[in-house]
Scaffold this motif. Structure first.
Motif, PDB file in Angstrom:
ATOM      1  N   THR A 116      22.475  -1.326  55.058  1.00 23.86           N
ATOM      2  CA  THR A 116      22.852  -0.796  53.764  1.00 23.86           C
ATOM      3  C   THR A 116      22.474   0.670  53.664  1.00 23.86           C
ATOM      4  O   THR A 116      21.309   1.032  53.748  1.00 23.86           O
ATOM      5  CB  THR A 116      22.160  -1.591  52.636  1.00 23.86           C
ATOM      6  OG1 THR A 116      22.515  -2.957  52.762  1.00 23.86           O
ATOM      7  CG2 THR A 116      22.589  -1.074  51.273  1.00 23.86           C
ATOM      8  N   ARG A 171      16.232  -5.237  46.761  1.00 26.59           N
ATOM      9  CA  ARG A 171      17.463  -4.463  46.727  1.00 26.59           C
ATOM     10  C   ARG A 171      18.188  -4.653  45.396  1.00 26.59           C
ATOM     11  O   ARG A 171      18.635  -3.685  44.775  1.00 26.59           O
ATOM     12  CB  ARG A 171      18.380  -4.854  47.882  1.00 26.59           C
ATOM     13  CG  ARG A 171      19.647  -3.995  47.949  1.00 26.59           C
ATOM     14  CD  ARG A 171      20.561  -4.375  49.091  1.00 26.59           C
ATOM     15  NE  ARG A 171      21.279  -5.603  48.847  1.00 26.59           N
ATOM     16  CZ  ARG A 171      21.144  -6.727  49.558  1.00 26.59           C
ATOM     17  NH1 ARG A 171      20.299  -6.786  50.572  1.00 26.59           N
ATOM     18  NH2 ARG A 171      21.849  -7.798  49.268  1.00 26.59           N
ATOM     19  N   ARG A 230      13.842  -9.079  50.852  1.00 23.24           N
ATOM     20  CA  ARG A 230      14.771  -7.951  50.962  1.00 23.24           C
ATOM     21  C   ARG A 230      15.829  -7.963  49.871  1.00 23.24           C
ATOM     22  O   ARG A 230      16.115  -6.933  49.255  1.00 23.24           O
ATOM     23  CB  ARG A 230      15.426  -7.973  52.346  1.00 23.24           C
ATOM     24  CG  ARG A 230      16.245  -6.733  52.641  1.00 23.24           C
ATOM     25  CD  ARG A 230      17.026  -6.839  53.946  1.00 23.24           C
ATOM     26  NE  ARG A 230      16.195  -7.154  55.093  1.00 23.24           N
ATOM     27  CZ  ARG A 230      16.610  -7.107  56.347  1.00 23.24           C
ATOM     28  NH1 ARG A 230      17.866  -6.773  56.603  1.00 23.24           N
ATOM     29  NH2 ARG A 230      15.805  -7.411  57.338  1.00 23.24           N
ATOM     30  N   ARG A 231      16.425  -9.136  49.637  1.00 25.89           N
ATOM     31  CA  ARG A 231      17.493  -9.207  48.632  1.00 25.89           C
ATOM     32  C   ARG A 231      16.951  -8.963  47.228  1.00 25.89           C
ATOM     33  O   ARG A 231      17.587  -8.284  46.411  1.00 25.89           O
ATOM     34  CB  ARG A 231      18.203 -10.552  48.704  1.00 25.89           C
ATOM     35  CG  ARG A 231      19.384 -10.649  47.756  1.00 25.89           C
ATOM     36  CD  ARG A 231      20.290 -11.822  48.087  1.00 25.89           C
ATOM     37  NE  ARG A 231      21.441 -11.868  47.201  1.00 25.89           N
ATOM     38  CZ  ARG A 231      22.524 -11.107  47.323  1.00 25.89           C
ATOM     39  NH1 ARG A 231      22.592 -10.227  48.301  1.00 25.89           N
ATOM     40  NH2 ARG A 231      23.530 -11.217  46.476  1.00 25.89           N
ATOM     41  N   VAL A 291      15.426   2.258  47.090  1.00 24.63           N
ATOM     42  CA  VAL A 291      14.423   1.197  47.110  1.00 24.63           C
ATOM     43  C   VAL A 291      13.245   1.605  48.002  1.00 24.63           C
ATOM     44  O   VAL A 291      12.077   1.426  47.646  1.00 24.63           O
ATOM     45  CB  VAL A 291      15.041  -0.130  47.581  1.00 24.63           C
ATOM     46  CG1 VAL A 291      14.003  -1.235  47.592  1.00 24.63           C
ATOM     47  CG2 VAL A 291      16.209  -0.518  46.685  1.00 24.63           C
ATOM     48  N   GLU A 341      15.418  -2.162  52.185  1.00 23.66           N
ATOM     49  CA  GLU A 341      16.648  -1.463  52.566  1.00 23.66           C
ATOM     50  C   GLU A 341      17.192  -0.642  51.421  1.00 23.66           C
ATOM     51  O   GLU A 341      16.921  -0.933  50.255  1.00 23.66           O
ATOM     52  CB  GLU A 341      17.710  -2.450  53.045  1.00 23.66           C
ATOM     53  CG  GLU A 341      18.148  -3.473  52.030  1.00 23.66           C
ATOM     54  CD  GLU A 341      19.154  -4.450  52.613  1.00 23.66           C
ATOM     55  OE1 GLU A 341      20.331  -4.377  52.227  1.00 23.66           O
ATOM     56  OE2 GLU A 341      18.757  -5.276  53.460  1.00 23.66           O
ATOM     57  N   SER A 342      17.899   0.406  51.769  1.00 24.61           N
ATOM     58  CA  SER A 342      18.556   1.391  50.912  1.00 24.61           C
ATOM     59  C   SER A 342      17.572   2.484  50.510  1.00 24.61           C
ATOM     60  O   SER A 342      16.387   2.225  50.260  1.00 24.61           O
ATOM     61  CB  SER A 342      19.233   0.776  49.688  1.00 24.61           C
ATOM     62  OG  SER A 342      18.409   0.744  48.588  1.00 24.61           O
TER      63      SER A 342
END
Length: 273
Positions: A98, A166, A162-163, A44, A40-41
């Motif tokens: 995000t 990110r 994912r975290r 990234v 996500e984002s």
């Protein structure tokens, strides 16, 4: 590239992979073949694409879709871009997207320790660092401060979670890394392999025989692997018994330790100068 619009009446099955499938399920999705991960984002995702990761599909806010498709150079007709307005997507998933974009990507084969470290002089080992936020932060510090590659033991959080990706701001796609298989035994085998590759090993720990991080002998080592341990338990006695150095960060006010991500920034800065 083709757009597929998301509405309350049209909820593509593939969205389950973004919002209702956990990271472990994605990891094993094609087992025994390599699995998937969600990114996500925009920054990234862009760094993942530049690193050669293959996208399967995207989810984007409809107001940003044209912009991101151009930015990511999405022109493959087999790649679906799911689009919808914020209220629809957030209402269906309960998840805040995000900066308006997610991507589902295929994993790549992991390299061996030798393949990712052979030509390098300063590397890091994350030994059972379990928190994805810590792993992401440590990758960001590694990239910024000159660490050339990272090895993660099997119990460490996956950098492609994912975290983690990110928080790393995509640096998990820039710093070479590999993650050890659970079947590898014993748990300290990576230290033997690093020694065979001419690395000296420096374990971050508070023991009676620790040396300061600015120790001149430590800093002058041609090839050095910096080992950082678990958030709660640190490094095992077995690891400490095999390493060439045990290293400490000098502290004041009876503070005995730092968060592993904070400690990594300090030691990376000192030992890559």
């Amino acid at each position: 590239m083709k757009y597929e619009y998301i509405t309350k009446e049209n909820i593509p099955t593939e969205l389950e992979l973004y919002f209702n499938t956990n990271e472990t399920q994605l990891l094993h999705y094609y087992e025994p073949e390599l699995g998937l991960f969600v990114v996500e984002s925009p920054m990234v995702i862009e760094r993942a694409l530049l690193a050669g990761y293959e996208p399967v599909s995207f989810v984007m806010l409809d107001s940003l879709a044209d912009k991101y498709c151009e930015q990511f150079k999405i022109n493959d007709s087999s790649i679906t871009v799911y689009v919808g307005d914020y209220e629809t997507i957030a209402g269906l998933t309960g998840v805040n997207i995000t900066r308006g974009v997610l991507a589902l990507m295929k994993r790549k084969p992991l390299a061996s320790i030798k393949e990712i470290t052979e030509s390098f002089h300063r590397i890091a080992v994350f030994d059972d660092v379990e928190n994805p936020t810590n792993v992401g932060s440590m990758f960001r510090s590694a990239a910024a401060l000159g660490i050339e590659a990272v090895i993660l033991t099997s119990a460490s959080a996956d950098p492609l979670y994912r975290r983690a990706s990110r928080v790393s701001v995509g640096t998990v796609f820039q710093v070479p890394w590999t993650k050890l298989d659970k079947k590898s035994a014993p748990a300290t085998a990576y230290i033997d392999e690093l020694h065979q590759l001419s690395f000296k090993t420096a374990a971050m720990a508070l023991t009676d025989n620790s040396v300061n991080i600015n120790d001149p002998h430590l800093k002058s080592e041609e090839k050095l692997a910096i080992i950082l341990g678990n958030e709660g338990f640190g490094l095992s006695e077995e690891v400490l018994a095999k390493t060439d150095y045990t290293v400490k960060i000098p502290m004041h006010h009876n503070v005995d330790s730092l968060n592993v991500a904070a400690a990594s920034s300090i030691v990376f800065w000192e030992l890559t100068k």
